[in-house]
Design an enzyme around this catalytic site. Structure first.
Site: not given
Ligand code: GDP
Ligand code: IMO
Ligand code: MG
Length: 422
Positions: A13, A16-17, A38, A40-41, A223, A298
């Site tokens: 999280d 990356k997305g 698993n 969520g981008h 991840q 996400a």
């Molecule tokens: P990912 O799994 O690495 O793609 O990240 P996620 O989407 O799960 O979580 C990142 C969250 O932070 C999302 O809600 C993005 O919209 C948000 N986000 C990304 N970059 C920024 C930033 O620079 N500032 C803020 N406030 N939010 C951000």
């Molecule tokens: P993105 O790509 C954050 C965590 C789960 C749990 C562990 C194992 O959005 O960054 P699993 O479902 O793989 O068996 O879960 O890994 N986990 C993540 N945490 N971002 C993710 O993906 C994750 N994918 C799995 O919360 O602790």
């Molecule tokens: Mg994510």
């Protein structure tokens, strides 16, 4: 050509997305290489929020071909729902999404095995997203798995039935899990059938040909390095190699093909699910970070645990991934809280250390903190690094010096344009 890589350096999280979507403009192909739904981008485009679970984050750029690579585990139902969502949003993905035949399939029974295994672990549960990731990779390495390309071969239904029967036997060993097999199966087969409309490719040939033809390819990690099956906080990890090595096995490209490795780190740390987290804030400040950063999963909506940036952890991830540069996200969030700190070292076993102990789960680690003055400014409308408040710039420069690689991008908001190049 070389293949560039974007991956998370923390516990997922990291944003990356957003960064993949931004950088995709200068690539021809974006490919996911591991993990599955698993992930969520999140991307914000034109004020609209999209969360991608299986589909690569290059899908919104019309000129990009997106590949779901062999290292990904694919749930046909979730992928099909993602595609329907794109359809409803008027995104035409048809000529720009390819599926690798060697990607393994998540069966409905894999999901239930995940649920049952977590229930069995009780307090010691991993905190899995319950998408069936672990059981599917177990069947892959156990050489029992079903791959997407198998649906083009004879005998698929029989192989499915055999694997399902095995899973149903296994489920008897666990606490009971409620499920509707018939409904789930019919949705699964219908979704699988719908996926036939997309091109299946031998991903390894496709990508190596693309690189040989001079195409620019970006690999998108899911991840983060601390969830890597080998080097993460085992057993509180996911079931794939999230580090750069996963690109080679998850796409079929050789190590010498790897080019830039862009590591993404938040300006602080979060983790969702169980497991050690040395700089975690379990107090009001942690709650402030969670609210300021909207730190809720996400994929599952769970509140994310929050804490300070962790230099020993980041340096470890940089070493493992070979990250050549860093992108720091969510710097704006630190401007919304009253105090800031960074862990520069750990203290454990009566000593100071810059290294992670063998087992973070079994070692009581106290982070050694360095404090910073909060700039308490809204950074979201700033478009130039030089315009940042001096305290925010000093924070970035200090982290850069501590981790030893350049921070080339700083993100100050979720939008595509809220990114400062350095
Ligand atoms: P990912 O799994 O690495 O793609 O990240 P996620 O989407 O799960 O979580 C990142 C969250 O932070 C999302 O809600 C993005 O919209 C948000 N986000 C990304 N970059 C920024 C930033 O620079 N500032 C803020 N406030 N939010 C951000
Ligand atoms: P993105 O790509 C954050 C965590 C789960 C749990 C562990 C194992 O959005 O960054 P699993 O479902 O793989 O068996 O879960 O890994 N986990 C993540 N945490 N971002 C993710 O993906 C994750 N994918 C799995 O919360 O602790
Ligand atoms: Mg994510």
């Amino acid at each position: 050509m070389k293949i560039d890589v974007i991956l998370g350096l923390q516990w997922g999280d990291e944003g990356k997305g957003k960064i993949v979507d931004y950088l995709a403009e200068s690539y021809d192909v974006v490919a996911r290489f591991q993990g599955g739904p698993n992930a969520g981008h999140t991307l914000y485009l034109g004020g609209k929020k999209y969360v991608l679970h299986t589909i690569p984050s290059g899908i919104f750029r019309p000129h990009i071909t997106n590949l779901i690579g062999n290292g990904v585990v694919l749930d046909p139902v979730i992928l099909h729902r993602e595609l329907e969502h794109l359809n409803r949003s008027g995104i035409d993905y048809r000529h720009r999404l390819l599926l690798a035949r060697k990607a393994h399939l998540i069966l409905p029974t894999h999901r239930w095995l995940d649920v049952a295994s977590e229930a069995h672990k009780g307090q010691g549960k991993i905190g899995s997203t319950l998408k069936g990731i672990g059981p599917t990779y177990m069947d892959k390495t156990g050489r029992n798995g079903l791959r997407l390309g198998d649906i083009e071969q004879g005998g698929f239904r029989e192989r499915y039935e055999a694997l399902k029967s095995k899973h149903l036997e296994l489920l008897r060993l666990y606490p009971p899990v409620a499920f509707d097999l018939e409904a789930a199966e019919s949705e699964w087969f219908a979704s699988l059938e719908a996926l036939r409309a997309l091109p299946f490719v031998d991903g390894e040939y496709y990508l190596n040909d693309a690189l040989n033809e001079g195409k620019r390819v970006l690999a998108e990690g899911a991840q983060g390095a601390m969830l890597d099956i080998d080097f993460g906080t085992y057993p509180f990890v996911t079931s794939s190699n999230t580090v750069t090595a996963g690109v080679c096995t998850g796409l079929g490209v050789a190590p010498q093909r790897i080019g830039r490795v862009i590591g993404i780190s938040k300006a602080y740390c979060t983790r969702v699910g169980s497991g050690p987290f040395p700089t975690e804030l379990t107090d009001a400040l942690g709650e402030q970070l969670r609210q300021a950063g909207s730190e809720f999963g996400a994929t599952t909506g769970r509140p994310r645990r929050c804490g300070w940036l962790d230099v020993p952890q980041l340096r470890y991830s940089i070493q493992l991934t070979g990250a050549t540069e860093l992108c720091m996200t969510k710097l704006d969030v630190l401007g919304l809280i009253s105090e800031i700190a960074i862990a520069t070292h750990y203290s454990y076993g009566g000593q100071l250390s810059e290294r992670l102990p063998y087992d973070l789960c079994q070692t009581l680690v106290t982070p050694v903190l360095k404090k910073y003055i909060s700039w308490q400014n809204d950074l979201r409308d700033i478009h130039d690094f030089a315009q940042l408040p001096p305290a925010a710039r000093a924070y970035v420069e200090d982290v850069e010096a501590l981790v030893g690689i350049p921070i080339r991008m700083v993100s100050v908001g979720p939008g595509r344009d809220q990114l400062l190049a350095r």
